[in-house]
Design a protein around this motif. Structure first.
Motif, PDB file in Angstrom:
ATOM      1  N   ASN A 155     -65.595 -44.666 -23.264  1.00  0.00           N
ATOM      2  CA  ASN A 155     -64.187 -44.646 -23.680  1.00  0.00           C
ATOM      3  C   ASN A 155     -63.355 -43.758 -22.762  1.00  0.00           C
ATOM      4  OD1 ASN A 155     -64.762 -46.348 -25.830  1.00  0.00           O
ATOM      5  ND2 ASN A 155     -64.992 -44.684 -27.306  1.00  0.00           N
ATOM      6  N   PRO A 172     -58.398 -47.734 -22.303  1.00  0.00           N
ATOM      7  CA  PRO A 172     -58.198 -48.952 -23.103  1.00  0.00           C
ATOM      8  C   PRO A 172     -59.116 -50.101 -22.687  1.00  0.00           C
ATOM      9  CG  PRO A 172     -56.086 -48.030 -22.420  1.00  0.00           C
ATOM     10  CD  PRO A 172     -57.136 -47.272 -21.673  1.00  0.00           C
ATOM     11  N   ARG A 173     -59.539 -50.093 -21.419  1.00  0.00           N
ATOM     12  CA  ARG A 173     -60.399 -51.183 -20.943  1.00  0.00           C
ATOM     13  C   ARG A 173     -61.831 -51.071 -21.468  1.00  0.00           C
ATOM     14  NH1 ARG A 173     -57.778 -50.898 -14.923  1.00  0.00           N
ATOM     15  NH2 ARG A 173     -56.035 -52.317 -15.328  1.00  0.00           N
ATOM     16  N   SER A 184     -62.682 -51.586 -24.244  1.00  0.00           N
ATOM     17  CA  SER A 184     -62.833 -52.646 -25.253  1.00  0.00           C
ATOM     18  C   SER A 184     -63.692 -53.796 -24.748  1.00  0.00           C
ATOM     19  CB  SER A 184     -61.458 -53.181 -25.669  1.00  0.00           C
ATOM     20  OG  SER A 184     -60.780 -53.746 -24.546  1.00  0.00           O
ATOM     21  N   CYS A 185     -63.849 -53.925 -23.429  1.00  0.00           N
ATOM     22  CA  CYS A 185     -64.657 -55.032 -22.895  1.00  0.00           C
ATOM     23  C   CYS A 185     -66.152 -54.722 -22.940  1.00  0.00           C
ATOM     24  CB  CYS A 185     -64.224 -55.388 -21.473  1.00  0.00           C
ATOM     25  SG  CYS A 185     -64.691 -54.172 -20.202  1.00  0.00           S
ATOM     26  N   SER A 199     -69.470 -53.979 -24.976  1.00  0.00           N
ATOM     27  CA  SER A 199     -69.994 -54.201 -26.326  1.00  0.00           C
ATOM     28  C   SER A 199     -70.548 -52.910 -26.927  1.00  0.00           C
ATOM     29  CB  SER A 199     -71.090 -55.271 -26.306  1.00  0.00           C
ATOM     30  OG  SER A 199     -70.578 -56.504 -25.853  1.00  0.00           O
ATOM     31  N   LEU A 211     -68.857 -60.073 -24.923  1.00  0.00           N
ATOM     32  CA  LEU A 211     -68.567 -59.328 -26.151  1.00  0.00           C
ATOM     33  C   LEU A 211     -69.600 -59.699 -27.205  1.00  0.00           C
ATOM     34  CD1 LEU A 211     -64.683 -59.623 -26.454  1.00  0.00           C
ATOM     35  CD2 LEU A 211     -65.996 -57.598 -25.791  1.00  0.00           C
ATOM     36  N   LYS A 258     -60.631 -64.318 -27.150  1.00  0.00           N
ATOM     37  CA  LYS A 258     -60.870 -62.880 -27.009  1.00  0.00           C
ATOM     38  C   LYS A 258     -61.849 -62.599 -25.865  1.00  0.00           C
ATOM     39  CE  LYS A 258     -62.333 -58.949 -29.903  1.00  0.00           C
ATOM     40  NZ  LYS A 258     -62.866 -58.573 -31.238  1.00  0.00           N
ATOM     41  N   ALA A 297     -61.419 -60.458 -22.381  1.00  0.00           N
ATOM     42  CA  ALA A 297     -62.358 -59.393 -22.030  1.00  0.00           C
ATOM     43  C   ALA A 297     -62.939 -59.607 -20.634  1.00  0.00           C
ATOM     44  CB  ALA A 297     -63.478 -59.326 -23.063  1.00  0.00           C
ATOM     45  N   THR A 312     -60.396 -58.283 -18.304  1.00  0.00           N
ATOM     46  CA  THR A 312     -60.404 -56.821 -18.405  1.00  0.00           C
ATOM     47  C   THR A 312     -61.589 -56.235 -17.666  1.00  0.00           C
ATOM     48  OG1 THR A 312     -59.293 -56.917 -20.548  1.00  0.00           O
ATOM     49  CG2 THR A 312     -60.452 -54.873 -20.020  1.00  0.00           C
TER      50      THR A 312
END
Length: 385
Positions: A97, A102-103, A105-106, A108, A255, A357, A361, A364
């Protein structure tokens, strides 16, 4: 313990049935180890885990000279113990993180797909990735198999994806191109991926696990094959090596896990993507040797919950990959992958909103890859530093 600049924790041809279906001992592995460790400074070993890495003791004769990247899944407050003597970086979710913002999120969570973060932060040319329930296997003579050494042989020799050689890998010791093989194709192409196999627990889907709960793979096939152009395959990430410079940006495991409607398709998704891109860019993918010993069968009922949507979806996903044609202006892995993402959004999102989604990803992921690998990004955009 000194952190790195990006923030990890750091410390310095025949088929034979194996009658003794058991892993090699540390002593047997030590006997099989060679004094030469090829690509020692050019290869990282990436391991996803949620537990202490005691299994590394079995691999010490083969792995200790190499640098490890450990991606800790699950609770980041838990301490993962690594045996003494290994040089490693360890990243947990907090690190991911912080580094990606913010990236992140890609990447898992609560799924072994998190391993691809290790591919992204590596600075080496080659990657070998292995699961923590995989031990050293034995060949039919009882000798411990140095899986990493065989992967390196596979990656450093060409592939032959345009015309099938009936003696399998013509670049292997004791083999060659057979009569009738076109001389114009004998130079081969660079090998981007080496896909290894497993003894003991097969890599089955949940329905097959339920039907054959006691089945074990004891067949050792002494062969390496180039997967033909235009042919997809179910890639397994537990015993896999690749040339990061040739195909790294496409080794995204999607993901999966917590918050996603599907699991256990991470490596297969990556495999379908990399095969389409390798075919387009004229790169090779090999499968076969080396074998590892897969020690633990996962729970088939848990697997079924993770897989059941994928079992239906793959009947549409696979034709999608079989039919896709990348345009000629897709001359880099990044450009190919972004184009694939657009096609996923346009043609697979009708199956389920998940694919919309996933497509986002994928883009991203490429953005994050280029941000952490700026020199590679410059080359992909046609720029020279």
């Amino acid at each position: 313990m000194q952190p790195l600049s990006i923030g990890p924790q750091q410390k310095s041809g025949s088929t034979i049935a194996i009658m003794m279906n058991e892993p090699a001992s540390p002593t047997e592995a030590a006997i099989a180890a060679t004094p030469e460790h090829r690509l020692k400074d050019e290869l990282d070993i990436v391991i996803p885990t949620i537990r202490n890495l005691d299994f590394l003791e079995l691999w010490r004769p083969f792995f200790q000279p190499y640098h490890l990247i450990i991606v800790q899944d699950g609770d980041p407050s838990r301490t993962i113990k690594v045996p003494n003597g290994f040089d490693y970086e360890l990243y947990n979710r907090n690190d991911i993180n912080r580094i990606l913002g913010p990236r992140a999120s890609c990447i898992s969570f609560k799924d072994s797909a998190c391993r691809c973060f290790g591919y992204m932060v590596s600075r080496k040319k080659y990657i070998f990735t292995i699961d923590d329930d995989c031990f050293v296997a034995k060949d039919p003579t009882g000798k411990a198999i140095n899986a990493l050494e065989q992967h390196i042989k596979n990656l450093l020799s060409p592939s032959a994806p345009f015309f099938f050689n009936t003696l399998y890998d013509p670049f292997a010791d004791g083999a060659d191109f057979v009569r009738g093989y076109p001389f114009s194709l004998r130079e081969g192409v660079p090998t981007a991926v080496s896909h290894g196999l497993w003894l003991n627990i097969p890599d089955y889907d949940a329905p097959t696990q339920l039907v054959k709960p006691l089945e074990r793979n004891t067949r050792y096939v002494d062969a390496v094959l180039s997967i033909p152009k235009g042919t997809l395959f179910p890639m397994c990430g537990m015993n896999l090596a690749f040339d990061r410079h040739l195909i790294g940006p496409a080794m995204y495991f999607g993901l999966m896990g917590e918050g996603q409607p599907i699991g256990r398709y991470d490596d297969m998704w990556a495999g379908w993507c990399i095969k389409v891109i390798c075919d387009h860019l004229g790169l090779g993918v090999k499968t076969g040797l080396p074998y590892i010993y897969h020690s633990k069968a996962s729970n088939p009922f848990v697997n079924l919950r993770k897989e059941y949507k994928g079992i239906y979806w793959q009947e549409e996903i696979i034709p999608f990959f079989q039919q896709i044609v990348l345009p000629k202006d897709c001359t880099t892995v990044q450009k190919c992958y972004v184009h694939l993402a657009k096609q996923v959004k346009e043609k697979l999102a009708r199956i389920d909103p998940y694919f919309d989604k996933l497509a986002e990803a994928m883009v991203t992921w490429i953005q994050a890859w280029d941000e952490l690998n700026p020199s590679a990004a410059a080359l992909s955009n046609g720029k020279k530093g």
